[in-house]
Scaffold this motif. Structure first.
Motif, mmCIF file in Angstrom:
data_model
loop_
_atom_site.group_PDB
_atom_site.id
_atom_site.type_symbol
_atom_site.label_atom_id
_atom_site.label_comp_id
_atom_site.label_asym_id
_atom_site.label_seq_id
_atom_site.Cartn_x
_atom_site.Cartn_y
_atom_site.Cartn_z
ATOM 1 N N GLU A 22 -0.644 9.174 -10.777
ATOM 2 C CA GLU A 22 -0.789 7.789 -11.234
ATOM 3 C C GLU A 22 -1.822 7.034 -10.392
ATOM 4 O O GLU A 22 -2.634 6.286 -10.932
ATOM 5 C CB GLU A 22 0.560 7.061 -11.150
ATOM 6 C CG GLU A 22 1.625 7.607 -12.095
ATOM 7 C CD GLU A 22 2.969 6.967 -11.815
ATOM 8 O OE1 GLU A 22 3.000 5.793 -11.379
ATOM 9 O OE2 GLU A 22 3.997 7.641 -12.016
ATOM 10 N N ASP A 23 -1.776 7.229 -9.068
ATOM 11 C CA ASP A 23 -2.713 6.495 -8.202
ATOM 12 C C ASP A 23 -2.641 7.039 -6.778
ATOM 13 O O ASP A 23 -1.997 6.452 -5.899
ATOM 14 C CB ASP A 23 -2.383 5.007 -8.208
ATOM 15 C CG ASP A 23 -3.530 4.144 -7.691
ATOM 16 O OD1 ASP A 23 -4.384 4.678 -6.955
ATOM 17 O OD2 ASP A 23 -3.576 2.948 -8.040
ATOM 18 N N PRO A 24 -3.307 8.177 -6.511
ATOM 19 C CA PRO A 24 -3.281 8.735 -5.153
ATOM 20 C C PRO A 24 -3.786 7.759 -4.095
ATOM 21 O O PRO A 24 -3.223 7.663 -3.002
ATOM 22 C CB PRO A 24 -4.194 9.959 -5.256
ATOM 23 C CG PRO A 24 -4.200 10.307 -6.701
ATOM 24 C CD PRO A 24 -4.083 9.001 -7.435
ATOM 25 N N GLY A 25 -4.852 7.022 -4.426
ATOM 26 C CA GLY A 25 -5.426 6.102 -3.456
ATOM 27 C C GLY A 25 -4.450 5.024 -3.034
ATOM 28 O O GLY A 25 -4.377 4.660 -1.851
ATOM 29 N N LEU A 26 -3.699 4.478 -3.984
ATOM 30 C CA LEU A 26 -2.716 3.446 -3.669
ATOM 31 C C LEU A 26 -1.692 3.955 -2.671
ATOM 32 O O LEU A 26 -1.349 3.263 -1.707
ATOM 33 C CB LEU A 26 -2.031 2.970 -4.949
ATOM 34 C CG LEU A 26 -0.932 1.919 -4.796
ATOM 35 C CD1 LEU A 26 -0.904 0.983 -6.002
ATOM 36 C CD2 LEU A 26 0.450 2.559 -4.629
ATOM 37 N N VAL A 27 -1.181 5.162 -2.905
ATOM 38 C CA VAL A 27 -0.158 5.724 -2.023
ATOM 39 C C VAL A 27 -0.684 5.845 -0.597
ATOM 40 O O VAL A 27 -0.062 5.378 0.362
ATOM 41 C CB VAL A 27 0.312 7.103 -2.531
ATOM 42 C CG1 VAL A 27 1.253 7.753 -1.512
ATOM 43 C CG2 VAL A 27 1.003 6.961 -3.879
ATOM 44 N N PHE A 28 -1.852 6.462 -0.447
ATOM 45 C CA PHE A 28 -2.396 6.668 0.897
ATOM 46 C C PHE A 28 -2.767 5.344 1.558
ATOM 47 O O PHE A 28 -2.564 5.166 2.766
ATOM 48 C CB PHE A 28 -3.591 7.619 0.832
ATOM 49 C CG PHE A 28 -3.187 9.075 0.771
ATOM 50 C CD1 PHE A 28 -3.219 9.864 1.903
ATOM 51 C CD2 PHE A 28 -2.760 9.637 -0.417
ATOM 52 C CE1 PHE A 28 -2.836 11.196 1.861
ATOM 53 C CE2 PHE A 28 -2.384 10.973 -0.481
ATOM 54 C CZ PHE A 28 -2.420 11.751 0.660
ATOM 55 N N ASP A 29 -3.277 4.400 0.781
ATOM 56 C CA ASP A 29 -3.618 3.094 1.349
ATOM 57 C C ASP A 29 -2.373 2.365 1.837
ATOM 58 O O ASP A 29 -2.386 1.743 2.914
ATOM 59 C CB ASP A 29 -4.351 2.242 0.315
ATOM 60 C CG ASP A 29 -5.786 2.702 0.090
ATOM 61 O OD1 ASP A 29 -6.301 3.474 0.929
ATOM 62 O OD2 ASP A 29 -6.382 2.294 -0.930
ATOM 63 N N GLU A 30 -1.291 2.414 1.055
ATOM 64 C CA GLU A 30 -0.054 1.730 1.452
ATOM 65 C C GLU A 30 0.522 2.340 2.727
ATOM 66 O O GLU A 30 0.958 1.624 3.630
ATOM 67 C CB GLU A 30 0.977 1.799 0.321
ATOM 68 C CG GLU A 30 0.664 0.899 -0.862
ATOM 69 C CD GLU A 30 0.840 -0.575 -0.539
ATOM 70 O OE1 GLU A 30 1.469 -0.905 0.493
ATOM 71 O OE2 GLU A 30 0.360 -1.415 -1.324
#
Length: 293
Positions: A22-30
């Motif tokens: 769904e959103d790998p970048g969101l997970v790692f950023d959070e």
């Protein structure tokens, strides 16, 4: 003791999205924003995994990647159907190859039997032998790629095959591979273990991955898990691996339903931020942590 020099914390990807695609970048950023060190990325289907996006997000944030997975009912390695068992073995082998490409050295979770599947009874000798044989079949590939698979015992409400630290030790020893180890989760231990600290000591050097989860899956340090005793036991066995948060918020309805989460206890961000404050305090008090790094 290596644990004395720092504490390495991570968060499970399903704290932020149901599927990492769904959103790998969101997970790692959070997770990076919360000041943690790693992401445990859940793998449902290795063939439909956003490999390049995860690699880019990990490189950009500098976070370590660990894989987590769970065998499905149609891929259970303890099934009496050989085709189903073969699918489970194939899934684990694909996860090992994926982990190698991602630079992940650990695959955690329900790798011993199907997660959330019940038979209306306890495990049988035949099921035990099937799990041992399946893990022995995938162990050489894990050894070849340098990937450790960690067996996670879960509470009676999540599975019937492996419920205690003692179970996990016996299964790991029966497989007999340096790359089949044990994982513990303080949420499940709070239900099944008489003494979580003694369970950790029983596992000893076999312990290669830990989920730090409060008794109600809220912010660690606000429930009934005896964190100081847990860290004292981790100190005693010289544990130096990751400590990973696993929280399923009601804002992710699919995961909330799967984990029977019907009320909001905290946000995933609160678990990461305030849980870290509480766990560092407990770790220092237990002598596990002297310096924050």
């Amino acid at each position: 003791m290596t644990g004395m020099n720092g504490i390495r914390l991570g968060a499970h990807s399903q704290m932020f999205v149901h599927d990492i695609a769904e959103d790998p970048g969101l997970v790692f950023d959070e997770v990076a924003r919360c000041g943690l060190h790693a992401v445990e990325v859940h793998v449902a289907d290795p063939g439909n995994f956003p490999e390049q996006e995860v690699l880019e997000a990990a490189d950009r944030t500098g976070l370590q990647v660990v894989l987590g997975t769970a065998l499905a009912a149609d891929a259970s390695t303890i099934s009496d159907d050989p085709e189903i068992r073969s699918r489970g073995i194939a899934h684990l082998e694909r996860c090992i190859r994926l982990a190698s490409r991602l630079g992940a050295s650990t695959i955690a979770g329900g790798i011993h039997s199907a997660n959330g599947v019940f038979a209306g009874r306890g495990r049988t000798t035949e099921e035990w032998e099937r799990s041992v044989q399946a893990l022995q079949q995938v162990a050489p590939l894990a050894e070849e790629y340098g990937i450790t698979l960690t067996l996670e015992p879960v509470s009676r409400y999540s599975g019937y095959f492996l419920n205690s630290a003692e179970d996990a030790v016996q299964l790991s020893d029966a497989v007999g591979s340096t790359h089949i180890a044990v994982q513990l989760d303080t949420f499940h231990m709070n239900i099944e273990e008489t003494d979580p600290a003694e369970a950790i000591r029983l596992v000893g050097e076999r312990l290669k991955h830990v989920h730090v989860v409060e008794s109600n899956r809220g912010v660690p340090g606000t429930g009934q898990v005896p964190w100081r005793s847990v860290f004292a036991a981790l100190r005693d066995i010289d544990y130096s691996g990751l400590l990973v948060y696993e929280h399923f918020p009601v804002t992710l309805p699919t995961m909330a339903t799967r984990t029977h989460t019907w009320r909001s206890l905290a946000s995933s961000q609160d678990v990461c931020v305030y849980g870290t404050e509480n766990l560092r305090r407990a770790a220092r008090e237990a002598g596990f942590l002297e310096e924050d790094k």
